[in-house]
Design a protein around this motif. Structure first.
Motif, PDB file in Angstrom:
ATOM      1  N   THR A 184      38.031  -2.386 -21.680  1.00 48.81           N
ATOM      2  CA  THR A 184      37.645  -2.827 -20.350  1.00 48.81           C
ATOM      3  C   THR A 184      38.795  -3.532 -19.656  1.00 48.81           C
ATOM      4  OG1 THR A 184      35.374  -3.102 -21.122  1.00 48.81           O
ATOM      5  CG2 THR A 184      35.961  -4.169 -19.050  1.00 48.81           C
ATOM      6  N   PRO A 243      39.600   2.808 -17.226  1.00 47.11           N
ATOM      7  CA  PRO A 243      39.644   1.673 -16.288  1.00 47.11           C
ATOM      8  C   PRO A 243      38.255   1.360 -15.751  1.00 47.11           C
ATOM      9  CG  PRO A 243      40.507   3.661 -15.254  1.00 47.11           C
ATOM     10  CD  PRO A 243      40.298   3.995 -16.702  1.00 47.11           C
ATOM     11  N   THR A 244      38.129   0.159 -15.220  1.00 44.85           N
ATOM     12  CA  THR A 244      36.825  -0.275 -14.706  1.00 44.85           C
ATOM     13  C   THR A 244      36.458   0.431 -13.414  1.00 44.85           C
ATOM     14  OG1 THR A 244      37.938  -2.124 -13.593  1.00 44.85           O
ATOM     15  CG2 THR A 244      37.013  -2.541 -15.785  1.00 44.85           C
ATOM     16  N   GLY A 245      37.422   0.856 -12.632  1.00 45.68           N
ATOM     17  CA  GLY A 245      37.151   1.536 -11.373  1.00 45.68           C
ATOM     18  C   GLY A 245      38.039   2.741 -11.179  1.00 45.68           C
ATOM     19  N   LEU A 246      37.952   3.367 -10.010  1.00 50.60           N
ATOM     20  CA  LEU A 246      38.750   4.539  -9.679  1.00 50.60           C
ATOM     21  C   LEU A 246      40.073   4.082  -9.078  1.00 50.60           C
ATOM     22  CD1 LEU A 246      38.814   7.646  -9.550  1.00 50.60           C
ATOM     23  CD2 LEU A 246      37.882   7.481  -7.236  1.00 50.60           C
ATOM     24  N   SER A 247      41.161   4.396  -9.760  1.00 46.20           N
ATOM     25  CA  SER A 247      42.470   3.960  -9.291  1.00 46.20           C
ATOM     26  C   SER A 247      43.535   4.898  -9.846  1.00 46.20           C
ATOM     27  CB  SER A 247      42.765   2.519  -9.726  1.00 46.20           C
ATOM     28  OG  SER A 247      42.826   2.429 -11.137  1.00 46.20           O
ATOM     29  N   TRP A 266      47.695   6.398  -3.392  1.00 46.88           N
ATOM     30  CA  TRP A 266      47.152   7.741  -3.579  1.00 46.88           C
ATOM     31  C   TRP A 266      48.024   8.811  -2.929  1.00 46.88           C
ATOM     32  CZ3 TRP A 266      43.386   8.724  -6.919  1.00 46.88           C
ATOM     33  CH2 TRP A 266      42.546   7.683  -7.306  1.00 46.88           C
TER      34      TRP A 266
END
Length: 219
Positions: A90, A168-172, A181
């Motif tokens: 995490t 990962p904890t989120g979209l990155s 991006w």
């Protein structure tokens, strides 16, 4: 030179090549490919996966070598390994753990179990047990079934550490502190060489050949 900018230009040239081939119906080139070429290409793809499997298993044995009973401490407490794995994945910690007991042995069992379950489920497709439709479904989905079974086995053995995917904890992006991006086709500071923009056509052709062979031959 920026590596990602080069990848962008390879992708642009790849789009151009694919559009041109589709416009001129280039799929007819398949008739010039013999059965020998098909078998060789399928063998190379299989060889890559086999090599990667044993190479990663070899690295696991290097990082977590097998130890005898005399080399292990008598009172080893590992009740928090599962929770620690979750916390590490995490937080995205990059530190590698080494010297964990039974990790290499369990990894070998998981690999061999996945292979043999998938192999025998594939053979089960031609057996005389159960109706033909059920046998075909089991045989066609033998690999996902084997992976699912071994994942459940690994999840049930929480006392032994095994390598997990770091999610990962989120979209990155991979490195948010270095880039976003969008990749500038002209380079980070607009300093990407013009000759490299056209030289990217060569690896784009090689990538197209790989995609063409994989979609037209192995499927």
């Amino acid at each position: 030179m920026d590596y990602l900018t080069g990848r962008v230009w390879i992708g642009i040239w790849l789009i151009v090549i694919v559009v041109v081939i589709v416009a001129f119906e280039g799929s007819f080139l398949v008739r010039f490919i013999s059965r020998f070429t098909q078998e060789i290409f399928a063998f190379l793809i299989s060889l890559i996966f086999i090599y990667e499997t044993f190479y990663k298993l070899f690295k696991i044995f290097q990082d977590h070598p097998l130890r005898g009973c005399s080399n292990m401490t008598e009172n080893v407490t590992v009740p928090s390994i599962a929770s620690e794995n979750i916390i590490n994945s995490t937080r995205g910690e990059s530190e590698k753990r080494k010297g964990e007991p039974n990790t290499a042995l369990l990894s070998l069992v998981l690999m061999a179990g996945t292979f043999f379950i998938a192999f025998f489920l594939r053979k089960f497709k031609n057996s005389r047990f159960l109706p033909g439709r059920i046998r075909r479904v089991i045989g066609d989905f033998g690999v996902p079934i084997a992976i699912l079974i071994m994942v459940l086995v690994d999840y049930s053995i929480q006392e032994t550490f095994t390598q997990k995917l770091s999610v990962p904890t989120g979209l990155s992006v991979t490195s948010p502190e270095k880039r976003g991006w969008f990749i500038n086709p002209l380079g980070k500071n607009a300093d990407f060489p013009i000759w490299m923009m056209f030289a990217s056509l060569i690896p784009a052709i090689l990538v197209f050949i790989l995609i063409f062979m994989e979609t037209m031959i192995t499927t």
